[in-house]
Design a protein around this motif. Structure first.
Motif, PDB file in Angstrom:
ATOM      1  N   TYR A 175       2.653   3.807   7.857  1.00 35.75           N
ATOM      2  CA  TYR A 175       2.759   5.180   8.378  1.00 35.75           C
ATOM      3  C   TYR A 175       4.206   5.535   8.709  1.00 35.75           C
ATOM      4  O   TYR A 175       4.668   6.641   8.433  1.00 35.75           O
ATOM      5  CB  TYR A 175       1.858   5.376   9.602  1.00 35.75           C
ATOM      6  CG  TYR A 175       0.384   5.232   9.279  1.00 35.75           C
ATOM      7  CD1 TYR A 175      -0.175   5.917   8.194  1.00 35.75           C
ATOM      8  CD2 TYR A 175      -0.440   4.410  10.027  1.00 35.75           C
ATOM      9  CE1 TYR A 175      -1.517   5.778   7.879  1.00 35.75           C
ATOM     10  CE2 TYR A 175      -1.789   4.274   9.715  1.00 35.75           C
ATOM     11  CZ  TYR A 175      -2.318   4.956   8.641  1.00 35.75           C
ATOM     12  OH  TYR A 175      -3.637   4.821   8.329  1.00 35.75           O
ATOM     13  N   ALA A 178       5.971   6.013   5.454  1.00 40.20           N
ATOM     14  CA  ALA A 178       5.581   7.291   4.827  1.00 40.20           C
ATOM     15  C   ALA A 178       6.324   8.457   5.470  1.00 40.20           C
ATOM     16  O   ALA A 178       6.769   9.390   4.775  1.00 40.20           O
ATOM     17  CB  ALA A 178       4.072   7.487   4.942  1.00 40.20           C
ATOM     18  N   VAL A 203      -7.594   2.223   7.481  1.00 38.93           N
ATOM     19  CA  VAL A 203      -7.431   2.820   6.146  1.00 38.93           C
ATOM     20  C   VAL A 203      -6.966   1.738   5.166  1.00 38.93           C
ATOM     21  O   VAL A 203      -6.100   0.922   5.490  1.00 38.93           O
ATOM     22  CB  VAL A 203      -6.393   3.971   6.182  1.00 38.93           C
ATOM     23  CG1 VAL A 203      -6.127   4.529   4.793  1.00 38.93           C
ATOM     24  CG2 VAL A 203      -6.874   5.066   7.117  1.00 38.93           C
ATOM     25  N   THR A 205      -5.100  -0.321   2.389  1.00 43.88           N
ATOM     26  CA  THR A 205      -3.729  -0.308   1.875  1.00 43.88           C
ATOM     27  C   THR A 205      -3.718   0.360   0.490  1.00 43.88           C
ATOM     28  O   THR A 205      -4.683   0.257  -0.264  1.00 43.88           O
ATOM     29  CB  THR A 205      -3.174  -1.743   1.748  1.00 43.88           C
ATOM     30  OG1 THR A 205      -4.156  -2.558   1.114  1.00 43.88           O
ATOM     31  CG2 THR A 205      -2.809  -2.329   3.083  1.00 43.88           C
ATOM     32  N   ARG A 207      -3.451   3.617   0.178  1.00 45.61           N
ATOM     33  CA  ARG A 207      -3.983   4.977   0.274  1.00 45.61           C
ATOM     34  C   ARG A 207      -3.093   5.934   1.064  1.00 45.61           C
ATOM     35  O   ARG A 207      -3.393   7.117   1.161  1.00 45.61           O
ATOM     36  CB  ARG A 207      -5.367   4.944   0.922  1.00 45.61           C
ATOM     37  CG  ARG A 207      -6.406   4.301   0.013  1.00 45.61           C
ATOM     38  CD  ARG A 207      -7.785   4.767   0.359  1.00 45.61           C
ATOM     39  NE  ARG A 207      -7.842   6.208   0.401  1.00 45.61           N
ATOM     40  CZ  ARG A 207      -8.562   6.899   1.272  1.00 45.61           C
ATOM     41  NH1 ARG A 207      -9.261   6.282   2.192  1.00 45.61           N
ATOM     42  NH2 ARG A 207      -8.566   8.216   1.248  1.00 45.61           N
ATOM     43  N   THR A 208      -2.010   5.440   1.623  1.00 48.12           N
ATOM     44  CA  THR A 208      -1.149   6.318   2.421  1.00 48.12           C
ATOM     45  C   THR A 208      -0.100   6.982   1.534  1.00 48.12           C
ATOM     46  O   THR A 208       0.225   8.158   1.718  1.00 48.12           O
ATOM     47  CB  THR A 208      -0.484   5.503   3.559  1.00 48.12           C
ATOM     48  OG1 THR A 208      -1.534   4.905   4.317  1.00 48.12           O
ATOM     49  CG2 THR A 208       0.355   6.372   4.465  1.00 48.12           C
TER      50      THR A 208
END
Ligand SMILES: Cc1ncc(COP(=O)(O)O)c(C=O)c1O
Length: 386
Positions: A175, A178, A203, A205, A207-208
């Motif tokens: 996060y 990102a 979530v 890994t 997928r961010t």
């Protein structure tokens, strides 16, 4: 435990866990589910190649497991990375930020696009890209110009993407990474080759970022023999990925129409059948690997001068490869020699990318942590055992 006792005790402990006096591999696949039955179905149907129902089924089940909106199965993790980089518009002469501690495929895929890797350091906590180092590097070298692109003021090139790696299955602080990539208008592609089953804040890994890539090579948590996948929540990107990986062939009942230079990167049906059999057991595999990690950790934790690498706070790791941190390079080398001589396979971390001849002239930030981890880390037997 004194130094002379540590090595034989370690070997005995691993032998006890795996209940064998035979050679113990680092990571061997296991086929105890419906793999043979499903592979046999593809042989009987003759659909062993790029067309067949198992590829679609594998993609659907992988989407269910990871929560990704779309999955495109590929012939390898490297192919998935190459495809993702192209879809992120990585072009000849561009730069892509990644880590020095990764398998060489990450950098090779960048080079396949004609781009240059730029190395930023990892952190002890996750073994992955350090967000603070990334932020500092970009603050010092990067500038988003009026064209909306991120330019490296030092090299005069465009920094098009960033590819962090979830090393050994442990999630990076994705996060934070990102947020920095968004600030600098850099596409984020997660190399999740090793982290199928690993979660950050619940979530999966991969997928961010705008895309994530997986590998199903024989040494991964599940295998298709050879194979990979691109995961994304972006329908348009998924459509382009499927097109590019299937030789850019347009749909037509009989004509061979291709509208760009595509790749033969589609996962064959026979491999997908194997993958479907494996995926059915993935929940159990993750549990088994986490139970194995706990056994190592309970044995290592009371010892001095050696540490077990445990999952970062706030994450759930698949513990693809269990790892220990030893005192220094000499102790590491002695450990590798003793255990491998004793038939217990252990390996060091990847040789840092910036020391390989193809990548030694790439721009790099201070890589002190990567070098220190590489000198001290060993991977120990981590196969699923049930
Ligand atoms: C971090 C990482 N990236 C990429 C790959 C490439 O995957 P493949 O071997 O399926 O091409 C691997 C593993 O092999 C890997 O560990």
């Amino acid at each position: 435990m004194n130094d002379t006792l540590f090595l034989p005790s370690f070997v005995s402990m691993v032998r006890e866990i795996f209940s064998t006096n035979e050679f113990i591999p680092l990571h061997a696949p296991q086929f105890k589910g419906r793999e043979k039955e499903l592979v046999l179905q593809t042989l009987e149907s003759t659909f062993v190649s790029s067309i067949g129902e198992f590829v679609d089924e594998f993609e659907t089940r992988l989407a269910d497991y990871t929560g990704a909106g779309f999955v495109v199965a590929t012939s390898s993790g490297t192919a998935a990375l190459h495809t993702a980089l192209q879809l992120a518009d990585v072009q000849n002469g561009d730069e892509v930020i990644t880590v020095p501690l990764t398998f060489v495929a990450t950098c090779n895929a960048i080079r396949y696009c004609g781009a240059e890797p730029v190395f930023v350091d990892v952190e002890w906590q996750t073994l992955g890209l350090c967000p603070e180092s990334l932020g500092n590097f970009l603050d010092e070298h990067a500038q988003v110009r009026d064209d909306g692109l991120c330019w490296n003021r030092t090299s005069g090139r465009i920094i098009r993407a960033c590819v962090p790696v979830h090393n050994l299955g442990h999630p990076a602080r994705i996060y934070e990474i990102a947020a920095i990539c968004a600030k600098y208008k850099i596409h984020l592609i997660e190399d999740s080759a090793e982290s199928l089953g690993s979660l950050v804040g619940g979530v999966h890994t991969g997928r961010t970022g705008c895309m994530g890539t997986l590998s199903f090579n024989g040494n991964k948590i599940i295998t298709t023999g050879g194979g990979g996948a691109l995961i994304t929540d972006d329908e348009a990107l998924a459509g382009k990925a499927k097109h590019l990986t299937t030789t850019a062939k347009q749909s037509h009942p009989w004509l061979f129409l291709h509208d760009e230079v595509g790749f033969n990167y589609r996962l064959p049906n026979i491999n997908a059948a194997l993958g479907c059999g494996q995926l059915e057991q993935l929940y159990e595999y993750v549990d088994a690997k986490r139970a194995l990690a706990l056994r190592y950790q309970e044995w290592i934790d009371p010892l001095e001068d050696v540490a077990f690498v445990s999952e970062p706070t706030g994450t759930r790791s698949n513990y693809w490869l269990n790892a220990l941190l030893l005192e220094n390079r000499d102790v590491r080398d002695e450990f590798l020699q003793y255990t491998n001589d004793a038939g217990v396979m252990t390996r060091p971390m990847w040789t840092p990318m910036h020391t390989l001849p193809m990548y030694q002239n790439c721009q790099r930030d201070d890589l002190t942590t990567a070098q220190a981890i590489e000198a001290r880390l060993v991977n120990v037997p981590s196969s699923v055992f049930r």
